[in-house]
Design a protein around this motif. Structure first.
Motif, PDB file in Angstrom:
ATOM      1  N   TYR A  78      18.873  53.455  43.808  1.00  0.00           N
ATOM      2  CA  TYR A  78      17.361  54.031  43.459  1.00  0.00           C
ATOM      3  C   TYR A  78      16.517  52.754  44.137  1.00  0.00           C
ATOM      4  O   TYR A  78      15.334  53.170  44.522  1.00  0.00           O
ATOM      5  CB  TYR A  78      17.286  54.120  42.012  1.00  0.00           C
ATOM      6  CG  TYR A  78      17.169  52.630  41.312  1.00  0.00           C
ATOM      7  CD1 TYR A  78      15.869  52.126  41.049  1.00  0.00           C
ATOM      8  CD2 TYR A  78      18.116  52.021  40.937  1.00  0.00           C
ATOM      9  CE1 TYR A  78      15.770  50.884  40.421  1.00  0.00           C
ATOM     10  CE2 TYR A  78      18.127  50.796  40.375  1.00  0.00           C
ATOM     11  CZ  TYR A  78      16.826  50.205  40.242  1.00  0.00           C
ATOM     12  OH  TYR A  78      16.768  49.037  39.732  1.00  0.00           O
ATOM     13  N   LEU A 121      14.748  53.820  47.629  1.00  0.00           N
ATOM     14  CA  LEU A 121      13.791  54.772  47.548  1.00  0.00           C
ATOM     15  C   LEU A 121      12.492  54.378  46.763  1.00  0.00           C
ATOM     16  O   LEU A 121      12.706  53.335  46.180  1.00  0.00           O
ATOM     17  CB  LEU A 121      14.359  56.160  46.860  1.00  0.00           C
ATOM     18  CG  LEU A 121      15.664  56.585  47.259  1.00  0.00           C
ATOM     19  CD1 LEU A 121      16.187  57.769  46.426  1.00  0.00           C
ATOM     20  CD2 LEU A 121      15.733  56.716  48.742  1.00  0.00           C
ATOM     21  N   PRO A 122      11.583  55.017  47.101  1.00  0.00           N
ATOM     22  CA  PRO A 122      11.312  56.272  47.928  1.00  0.00           C
ATOM     23  C   PRO A 122      11.435  55.975  49.505  1.00  0.00           C
ATOM     24  O   PRO A 122      11.295  54.996  49.703  1.00  0.00           O
ATOM     25  CB  PRO A 122       9.772  56.689  47.405  1.00  0.00           C
ATOM     26  CG  PRO A 122       9.197  55.275  47.114  1.00  0.00           C
ATOM     27  CD  PRO A 122       9.979  54.381  46.305  1.00  0.00           C
ATOM     28  N   SER A 130      10.472  57.930  53.088  1.00  0.00           N
ATOM     29  CA  SER A 130      10.170  59.251  53.887  1.00  0.00           C
ATOM     30  C   SER A 130      10.436  59.061  55.528  1.00  0.00           C
ATOM     31  O   SER A 130      10.332  57.937  56.114  1.00  0.00           O
ATOM     32  CB  SER A 130       8.522  59.396  53.971  1.00  0.00           C
ATOM     33  OG  SER A 130       8.091  59.802  52.640  1.00  0.00           O
ATOM     34  N   SER A 163      10.610  63.716  52.314  1.00  0.00           N
ATOM     35  CA  SER A 163      10.675  62.375  51.288  1.00  0.00           C
ATOM     36  C   SER A 163      11.882  62.496  50.373  1.00  0.00           C
ATOM     37  O   SER A 163      12.451  63.589  50.135  1.00  0.00           O
ATOM     38  CB  SER A 163       9.372  62.643  50.536  1.00  0.00           C
ATOM     39  OG  SER A 163       9.140  63.787  49.826  1.00  0.00           O
ATOM     40  N   ASP A 188      13.326  60.903  46.889  1.00  0.00           N
ATOM     41  CA  ASP A 188      12.805  60.324  45.527  1.00  0.00           C
ATOM     42  C   ASP A 188      13.688  60.437  44.394  1.00  0.00           C
ATOM     43  O   ASP A 188      14.635  61.474  44.454  1.00  0.00           O
ATOM     44  CB  ASP A 188      11.290  60.933  45.030  1.00  0.00           C
ATOM     45  CG  ASP A 188      10.237  60.254  45.620  1.00  0.00           C
ATOM     46  OD1 ASP A 188       9.805  59.015  45.655  1.00  0.00           O
ATOM     47  OD2 ASP A 188       9.885  60.760  46.753  1.00  0.00           O
ATOM     48  N   GLY A 227       8.140  60.850  41.270  1.00  0.00           N
ATOM     49  CA  GLY A 227       8.038  60.167  42.464  1.00  0.00           C
ATOM     50  C   GLY A 227       7.909  61.110  43.562  1.00  0.00           C
ATOM     51  O   GLY A 227       7.076  61.138  44.603  1.00  0.00           O
ATOM     52  N   LEU A 228       8.606  62.402  43.469  1.00  0.00           N
ATOM     53  CA  LEU A 228       8.232  63.367  44.521  1.00  0.00           C
ATOM     54  C   LEU A 228       6.687  63.908  44.612  1.00  0.00           C
ATOM     55  O   LEU A 228       6.299  64.138  45.685  1.00  0.00           O
ATOM     56  CB  LEU A 228       9.161  64.892  44.185  1.00  0.00           C
ATOM     57  CG  LEU A 228       9.154  65.912  44.959  1.00  0.00           C
ATOM     58  CD1 LEU A 228       9.058  65.863  46.494  1.00  0.00           C
ATOM     59  CD2 LEU A 228      10.008  67.008  44.376  1.00  0.00           C
ATOM     60  N   SER A 276       4.928  61.410  46.559  1.00  0.00           N
ATOM     61  CA  SER A 276       5.320  61.651  47.988  1.00  0.00           C
ATOM     62  C   SER A 276       4.495  62.781  48.568  1.00  0.00           C
ATOM     63  O   SER A 276       4.226  62.794  49.617  1.00  0.00           O
ATOM     64  CB  SER A 276       6.903  61.521  48.343  1.00  0.00           C
ATOM     65  OG  SER A 276       7.601  60.390  47.776  1.00  0.00           O
TER      66      SER A 276
END
Lengths: 588, 588
Positions: free
Chosen positions: A127, A130-131, A133, A164, A166, A171-172, A175
């Motif tokens: 994790y 992330l995030p 892109s 992206s 996540d 989080g998504l 993004s």
């Protein structure tokens, strides 16, 4: 930068190419931007390539600006990842497939979800990574049944696609918003007229989904917008606002009536008005509940019947229906298949036998307008009979709702409910949507979360049709006499015309060309000695550089003409001020 | 520009990838520049893409600099133009072919001669439009039998290809020279070790032809260079300097001798030394004339026998032979085919029956060393007999000469005749050659000349392997600990390492990163909090950015270490001078 028309690899055409259906296609070919190599496959000439590169440059800056990192995948891809997600077969005839010398299966990538997903799986595992892109700008391939309109629907085309990655839905969401904001900046910088509309994400499994459309009559997408508020949506994505549930205690009980020879809505309404005339208003199609039978074809080949209930004044919109069900295809139920369901009485089908609990066992979904407490005339499942005062939620309960009814100009806006919808056509240029975990699930993209537990990554998907943007911007901005580029995507800043064969004119124009180029202006200089001023002006208008500077007759009085290609506005500027004046226009 | 290691999409590997055979391939994968998608097909990660873009940028600048104009052709191409030139079939298994949904034939372009030729034909019609040079940087495809060495021999790869178009041979010569000069500038800017060698142009029909090779043990090309002068040539292109014609009036007449059981050169030489011993020196293989029979396979399928005469101490070099005859393929003549020519006596074949006028009717080409007046022992076309004192030009006249004999270290330099040749291996990175009128003839590219007469255009062809250049430069510059990029193609200018968890160190490093970025330096900043300095240094060495700046222990004394990745030289620079010092290195 200075390019001379006498050198530029171009030949402008006075005639429209035979195969060009839309204005942008005609003009891009006539002005020497692109050239057809095969159906739906184009070569880029120097002018076209310059516009393409400017568009790519804007996209790249904004993608880098939100921290997206550029990568580049091959266009020639192995079958395996596309098999794992089922898309190898789902695409049907829509992709190019080929074999290598060892009989291995390959495809030309139509989109790269699988490759992005696998690459991240390959490199990342926590994790903490992330995030993320990633994006690329690259050739894509689709074997379109009907390539059309030049670059608007090609078989080899350039896309910017980003994804992206996540851990969490929140989080998504972030993004997604970051990408959406970047898209707004990108489309603003393109300098043309566009609209952001809500879109469906099909069976992609995601939630939010929006399209960036160029407003254009020649577009293949129909969208609607509200006359009052800022609601705008692709027709496939319009969600009807259902009426609030209504009390039905005072309503009369349902009752079957003889309605002989009324298998169509039209014949039923006529019969109602003849035999059951009302005082307040005549019966109309909208009072009836029409039940349409279709067959769903699942990708695995299985077929499933489905009944759709909707007000009698609406039709099922196949594209809207399929948009909800993708990748399932839909076809009408034919007589033979209907005959296999003895409970269905053609022309008199009603909710009585429909639904998973009904005697037909056929799943029954209704339009949101068929809300609790609404009252309908509908088939009684007996030849020549209908039921009246049939109340939804009291007398029948469908298996759910579906957005399958057609959307019409004048429909209430589902957002503000004050305005009404009006439709327009557009060209899809960009799409942002929350893809969710579909690909991560299919390909096993998981990372360890803070607690050391494996969680599936959630993805967003963001695309821009880069080569299509060249045509869409051209389409939106052209006029009767030629292309007419917005400043930031024009192939050159200034089109400088030496009008006349006078040595002094040519010398002054040449000097100005160098002065402007030295000041950082990209100049296309029409220095052709044996071409008339008239032909030069026609070429300049056709090519569509935003500022046209003419060194000609006025020079004797120390004046040089600066013309705005879009407005046609001309201004005579003293020769010694032209450089600063033009530089100012370019930098504005 | 500032990129943080904590953000960069990369994962460095300590282990070599299993399929990587050559150092550059191993390191480009381990350092996170590229990733294999399929055999010979690679994805570019952010680091790799940055190097690729720098290389493209250098090429683009120099091509624009000589007035070449950039265009872009599709990769997916229709069959027809390639049919017109015969290449659709000539390529055999070497290209990817596919069909569209309408059963139309397409290929993935391996090179674009046809498309360039047709585009110019399409747009231009007069000598006034020429000279013209066009180029593109674009994906190419070849279905290699053995894709190898990562980017060095891939199946999807990026090339810059350009073509010049001229009316006259003198014009082509000028265009060629302009391109050659641009190539020298491009390869100089790459900053690595290369060599320009004479090359063959095969059956392309052109004259001048040169290759730009990276000097590399892992290369597939063998070239030779002179120990004295600057002569260098691809082995296929070496042209033996023939000895001057010698008078032969004083030589004895040819005479046949019994030489039983001498079907090989070795057995013949032994026999000669036993039975015909000379006083001055023993007989050697070089005194004999060996006649080798091969079969030419023409592209249209026809087969043609060919006899090649060469000194007995030489072998036929298949690549050199095929290089002369391309696209004809060559194979050895087998027993069955030999038996069909009764005049040929295996082991004793001589010029007596060879040549188009000879009793076999087989065309007879000889090595240039078999020059007029040279004297040979060779087959007498009778079982167990050889002819001695057979003099070329007196006793036999071949149909011509051919460069088919192998080239060896120690051979006389054909240019200066003082030095000798030594061989080395290289990677072909660029090729410039005078293509001539082959494609213009095949596709009808003609323009009107000054006299209004149609003349066929003459073309030059100029290519650079762009993705291959990434690997070739890496291969030439790497060392034991990692990649080691030349300044102008490095993914970043500076690799800045924050060594230690001390807050002050991190803060100082972060400040320096911003200062450098603000000064226009591209900085890769290793800001990772939980990674040890040792791992950070290893990563920096592996990734190979030319300057490594370390903020660490020295900071307490106001010092920051600046290290040259190539030389390993370290220097402690006072903190307040680091920005200017590093900026100076980058701009140097």
């Amino acid at each position: 930068m200075l390019m001379r028309m006498s050198t530029l690899f171009v030949r402008t055409l006075r005639e429209d190419p035979a195969d060009a259906e839309v204005p942008s296609h005609r003009l891009l070919v006539r002005a020497g931007y692109i050239r057809r190599a095969a159906p739906g496959i184009y070569s880029w000439l120097p002018l076209g390539l310059r516009v393409l590169r400017k568009i790519e440059g804007i996209i790249r800056e904004e993608m880098d600006g939100i921290g997206a990192q550029e990568v580049s995948f091959p266009a020639l891809l192995p079958k395996e990842p596309y098999d794992a997600t089922g898309r190898w077969t789902e695409y049907g005839d829509g992709i190019f497939r080929l074999k290598d010398r060892k009989d291995g299966d390959y495809l030309l990538g139509p989109t790269h979800e699988e490759m992005f997903t696998l690459l991240v799986k390959d490199l990342y595992s926590s994790y903490k990574d992330l995030p993320l892109s990633l994006y690329q700008i690259q050739n894509k391939y689709r074997d379109e049944a009907r390539p059309r309109a030049g670059l608007l629907r090609g078989r080899e085309f350039i896309m910017k696609d980003s994804y992206s990655f996540d851990v969490t839905d929140a989080g998504l969401e972030e993004s997604y918003q970051r990408h959406r904001d970047a898209y707004v900046r990108i489309f603003d910088r393109f300098g043309f007229d566009y609209v952001v509309v809500k879109a469906t994400s099909g069976a992609m499994g995601g939630s939010a989904s929006e399209e960036f459309l160029a407003k254009a009559e020649v577009g293949e997408d129909t969208y609607v917008r509200c006359t009052k508020c800022d609601y705008a949506a692709n027709v496939e994505a319009v969600q009807v606002r259902p009426p609030a549930p209504q009390p039905y205690d005072d309503l009369p009980a349902a009752h079957a009536e003889q309605t002989p020879d009324t298998p169509t809505i039209e014949s039923l309404v006529a019969h109602l008005n003849e035999r059951f005339a009302r005082e307040d208003r005549p019966w109309a199609a909208g009072d009836t509940l029409k039940n349409v039978l279709v067959v769903l074809k699942h990708p695995d080949g299985t077929r499933e019947p489905l009944a759709i209930g909707l007000p009698g004044d609406r039709e099922v919109d196949q594209k809207r229906l399929e948009g909800q069900l993708e990748p399932i295809e839909v076809e009408a139920m034919d007589e033979a298949e209907l005959a296999r369901h003895p409970a269905l009485v053609k022309g008199y089908i009603g909710p009585g036998v429909l639904g998973e609990q009904g005697s037909s066992g056929i799943r029954y979904l209704v339009d949101p307008r068929v809300a609790q407490g609404t009252r309908w005339v509908t088939g009684a499942d007996v030849q020549g009979q209908h039921v009246m005062d049939l109340v939804a939620g009291r007398d029948f309960t469908p298996d759910g709702t579906i957005e399958a009814a057609d959307v019409r100009d004048g429909d209430h806006c589902p957002h503000c409910d004050e305005g009404v919808l009006e439709s327009a056509r557009g060209i899809e240029m960009g799409h942002v949507f929350q893809l969710g975990r579909k690909y991560a699930d299919a390909l096993g993209l998981q990372v360890l979360d803070e607690n050391g537990k494996l969680v599936t990554v959630t993805m967003g998907s963001y695309g821009i049709g880069v080569s299509r943007a060249v045509a869409a911007i051209a389409e939106d901005t052209l006029d009767d006499i030629g292309l007419c580029w917005p400043r930031h995507v024009a192939p050159y800043d200034v089109h400088l015309v030496a009008a006349g064969k006078d040595e002094a004119v040519l010398a002054a124009a040449d000097r100005l060309a160098h002065e402007l180029a030295d000041a950082g202006v990209d100049v296309l200089f029409d220095d052709r000695a044996k071409v008339s001023p008239g032909v030069k002006f026609k070429d300049a208008e056709l090519i569509g550089v935003p500022t046209i500077v003419t060194v000609g007759r006025g020079l004797a009085d120390g004046l040089i003409e600066v013309k705005d290609r879009r407005t046609g506005e001309r201004r005579d500027v003293p020769a010694e001020q032209v450089r600063d004046h033009v530089t100012g226009l370019v930098r504005a």
